[in-house]
Motif scaffolding. Structure first.
Motif, PDB file in Angstrom:
ATOM      1  N   LEU A 124      -3.337  11.675   0.420  1.00  7.28           N
ATOM      2  CA  LEU A 124      -2.141  12.205   1.068  1.00  7.28           C
ATOM      3  C   LEU A 124      -1.995  11.709   2.501  1.00  7.28           C
ATOM      4  O   LEU A 124      -0.885  11.446   2.963  1.00  7.28           O
ATOM      5  CB  LEU A 124      -2.158  13.743   1.015  1.00  7.28           C
ATOM      6  CG  LEU A 124      -0.922  14.459   1.551  1.00  7.28           C
ATOM      7  CD1 LEU A 124       0.345  13.987   0.832  1.00  7.28           C
ATOM      8  CD2 LEU A 124      -1.084  15.977   1.398  1.00  7.28           C
ATOM      9  N   ASP A 125      -3.112  11.598   3.213  1.00  7.85           N
ATOM     10  CA  ASP A 125      -3.041  11.164   4.614  1.00  7.85           C
ATOM     11  C   ASP A 125      -2.405   9.781   4.742  1.00  7.85           C
ATOM     12  O   ASP A 125      -1.555   9.561   5.610  1.00  7.85           O
ATOM     13  CB  ASP A 125      -4.428  11.160   5.248  1.00  7.85           C
ATOM     14  CG  ASP A 125      -4.941  12.561   5.532  1.00  7.85           C
ATOM     15  OD1 ASP A 125      -4.108  13.494   5.561  1.00  7.85           O
ATOM     16  OD2 ASP A 125      -6.162  12.727   5.721  1.00  7.85           O
ATOM     17  N   LEU A 126      -2.805   8.852   3.875  1.00  7.15           N
ATOM     18  CA  LEU A 126      -2.240   7.503   3.960  1.00  7.15           C
ATOM     19  C   LEU A 126      -0.781   7.483   3.528  1.00  7.15           C
ATOM     20  O   LEU A 126       0.039   6.765   4.112  1.00  7.15           O
ATOM     21  CB  LEU A 126      -3.053   6.533   3.095  1.00  7.15           C
ATOM     22  CG  LEU A 126      -4.340   5.981   3.701  1.00  7.15           C
ATOM     23  CD1 LEU A 126      -4.884   4.831   2.863  1.00  7.15           C
ATOM     24  CD2 LEU A 126      -4.128   5.514   5.135  1.00  7.15           C
ATOM     25  N   LEU A 127      -0.433   8.253   2.506  1.00  9.74           N
ATOM     26  CA  LEU A 127       0.967   8.317   2.080  1.00  9.74           C
ATOM     27  C   LEU A 127       1.845   8.872   3.199  1.00  9.74           C
ATOM     28  O   LEU A 127       2.956   8.380   3.433  1.00  9.74           O
ATOM     29  CB  LEU A 127       1.103   9.181   0.823  1.00  9.74           C
ATOM     30  CG  LEU A 127       0.385   8.670  -0.439  1.00  9.74           C
ATOM     31  CD1 LEU A 127       0.630   9.629  -1.601  1.00  9.74           C
ATOM     32  CD2 LEU A 127       0.817   7.262  -0.801  1.00  9.74           C
ATOM     33  N   LYS A 128       1.337   9.856   3.915  1.00  7.24           N
ATOM     34  CA  LYS A 128       2.092  10.439   5.021  1.00  7.24           C
ATOM     35  C   LYS A 128       2.239   9.439   6.172  1.00  7.24           C
ATOM     36  O   LYS A 128       3.284   9.375   6.833  1.00  7.24           O
ATOM     37  CB  LYS A 128       1.446  11.732   5.497  1.00  7.24           C
ATOM     38  CG  LYS A 128       1.559  12.868   4.488  1.00  7.24           C
ATOM     39  CD  LYS A 128       1.250  14.232   5.075  1.00  7.24           C
ATOM     40  CE  LYS A 128      -0.186  14.398   5.483  1.00  7.24           C
ATOM     41  NZ  LYS A 128      -0.496  15.793   5.897  1.00  7.24           N
ATOM     42  N   LYS A 129       1.207   8.649   6.413  1.00  9.02           N
ATOM     43  CA  LYS A 129       1.306   7.634   7.467  1.00  9.02           C
ATOM     44  C   LYS A 129       2.388   6.606   7.129  1.00  9.02           C
ATOM     45  O   LYS A 129       3.135   6.157   8.006  1.00  9.02           O
ATOM     46  CB  LYS A 129      -0.039   6.943   7.658  1.00  9.02           C
ATOM     47  CG  LYS A 129      -1.072   7.799   8.379  1.00  9.02           C
ATOM     48  CD  LYS A 129      -2.389   7.060   8.570  1.00  9.02           C
ATOM     49  CE  LYS A 129      -3.400   7.945   9.309  1.00  9.02           C
ATOM     50  NZ  LYS A 129      -4.701   7.247   9.502  1.00  9.02           N
ATOM     51  N   GLY A 130       2.465   6.239   5.860  1.00  7.39           N
ATOM     52  CA  GLY A 130       3.530   5.326   5.450  1.00  7.39           C
ATOM     53  C   GLY A 130       4.903   5.926   5.647  1.00  7.39           C
ATOM     54  O   GLY A 130       5.830   5.257   6.131  1.00  7.39           O
ATOM     55  N   ALA A 131       5.052   7.193   5.307  1.00  7.09           N
ATOM     56  CA  ALA A 131       6.343   7.869   5.476  1.00  7.09           C
ATOM     57  C   ALA A 131       6.733   7.957   6.952  1.00  7.09           C
ATOM     58  O   ALA A 131       7.902   7.753   7.311  1.00  7.09           O
ATOM     59  CB  ALA A 131       6.284   9.254   4.849  1.00  7.09           C
TER      60      ALA A 131
END
Length: 454
Positions: A124-131
């Motif tokens: 989730l942390d990496l997906l949020k960074k992309g967003a």
């Protein structure tokens, strides 16, 4: 002799290559079927009609999207690439005063929904960074809404242009349900439809961040397909997912293996969104047809290697309201005001846009302006003859502005007046004891400062 002949062949080949690079004629389709690849521009174009309408005195206006065969935006076309046919006859773009407006010259908004996969087990942390990376690259005409999706879709923040608020909303997302119900979430999130009017245009896009396959199966993957014709879907994935399925449900798919790849993929997704926004074209031209309806109209693009019907935009229009206008240069011409205006009032500290119209010339109009006192007002002419006037002075200041259509040799002088009241307000004044009509009022010693009441 052989050496000299060989050298001549090399020189000729070099000249051919150099000329082909400088030519405006697009090359043939590449091995990507004309869609372009990397730095190569696409040569196959699809025209999608949004709106065909008419404007007085005699303009036909077309709102259209130009994409490649994969649905990605084509944002580099200029007015000379568009070919206009009326009743089967090709028009000369210059003689027809054709022009193109892009979205930055329109009342335009592109709305983007970010869907973040937060089911149990996602990074989730990496997906949020992309967003967040998408949000940080947000355009001034863009609004973004944030959603999370696991076993169900949940809105985190509705459409906003506040980067800080959007970033905070993304970072507030926590782990959700155990499984990903991705396809059903996309269907549920699709609640908005694009809106195309000359007064305002709104378009919608999705960006999906996921590292999971759809594990629930409430909606099948092939059900997403029809949505792509209405809404542009861009998918960004992390790790080992079924890339082919993600690619099939959207216009573009970007995969990533680590944080650096995720940030790069997110940037590419936002770039494609803005390229799609910039592939909206508003084409206007002056028609010579009069007093009829059902006139055929066809728009094509010079050098298009797409041979399918999608390479053409066809429609009909009605010329019954069209009128001829005397030769000259007009500011804010209208049917009710056929002479245009000689004075433009601009409220203190604001801007006002007026429409310039040059009639009777045989060349494409190119407007320039000269302001007598730039401390009072300045002006900037944009595409389509739209002149934006900026008030620089204080209430009561005025100056002269000379507008020229240099290629056609016509000019017009107008007065720019700076005012403090809200334009469009209805004012009422009562003048007792005044005779002689308007002339008597204007010559009365009390005018204009001392009405009986107001």
């Amino acid at each position: 002799m052989r050496t000299r002949f060989f050298l001549m062949l090399i020189i000729i080949a070099s000249l051919v290559i150099t000329c082909s690079k400088d030519s405006d004629t697009p090359s043939g389709p590449s091995d990507t079927n004309g869609n372009g690849d990397g730095d190569t521009a696409p040569t196959s174009f699809v025209l999608t009609k949004h709106l065909v309408t008419t404007e007085l005195p005699n303009f036909v206006t077309v709102l259209m999207q130009v994409t490649d065969l994969a649905g990605k935006g084509v944002d580099f076309l200029t007015v000379d690439r568009f070919q206009i046919e009326e009743q089967g006859l090709r028009l000369d773009n210059g003689m027809a005063s054709a022009y193109v407006l892009k979205r930055t010259s329109m009342n335009y908004s592109i709305r983007t929904k970010i869907l973040i996969d937060n089911n149990t087990g996602t990074n989730l942390d990496l997906l949020k960074k992309g967003a967040v990376k998408v949000v940080e690259g947000m355009d001034f005409q863009q609004q973004i809404a944030v959603y999370s999706i696991s076993d169900r879709l949940q809105m985190v923040l509705d459409y906003s242009s506040d980067v800080s608020a959007l970033s905070a909303a993304i970072n507030s997302i926590t782990v959700g349900g155990e499984k990903s119900n991705l396809y059903a979430g996309i269907i549920e999130a699709k609640r908005d439809r694009d809106d195309y009017e000359l007064a305002a245009v709104t378009q919608h896009t999705y960006v999906i961040f996921t590292d999971s396959n759809d594990e629930v199966g409430t909606i099948q993957q092939d059900a997403i397909g029809p949505l792509t014709s209405q809404v542009k879907i861009y998918t960004v994935s992390l790790g080992n997912v079924d890339a082919s399925k993600l690619d099939d449900i959207g216009v573009a798919y970007f995969g990533a293996a680590d944080e650096a790849g995720m940030l790069t993929a997110a940037t590419k997704a936002q770039t494609e969104i803005l390229k799609y926004a910039n592939s909206l074209y508003r084409l206007s031209y002056r028609s010579t047809l009069r007093n009829g309806s059902g006139h055929s109209l066809k728009i094509t693009i010079a050098g298009n290697t797409n041979s399918e019907k999608s390479a053409e935009l066809e429609d009909t229009f009605n010329s019954s309201p069209f009128v001829d206008v005397q030769d000259g240069l007009y500011v804010n011409w209208s049917y009710s005001n056929p002479q245009g205006v000689d004075m433009v009032m601009v409220r203190v500290g604001t801007q006002r846009t007026v429409k310039l119209l040059s009639m009777g010339g045989s060349k494409e109009s190119k407007f320039t302006i000269a302001v007598q006192d730039a401390n009072v007002a300045t002006g900037l002419v944009g595409a389509g003859g739209f002149l934006t006037i900026t008030a620089r002075g204080t209430d009561g200041d005025s100056t002269k502005m000379t507008i020229s259509d240099t290629p056609n040799g016509v000019t017009k002088e107008i007065t720019i007046k700076i005012v403090s009241f809200q334009l469009g307000s209805v004012l009422f004044e009562k003048w007792d004891g005044v005779t002689g009509g308007l002339s008597g009022l204007l010559n009365n010693s009390r005018y204009p400062d001392s009405p009986t009441s107001s």
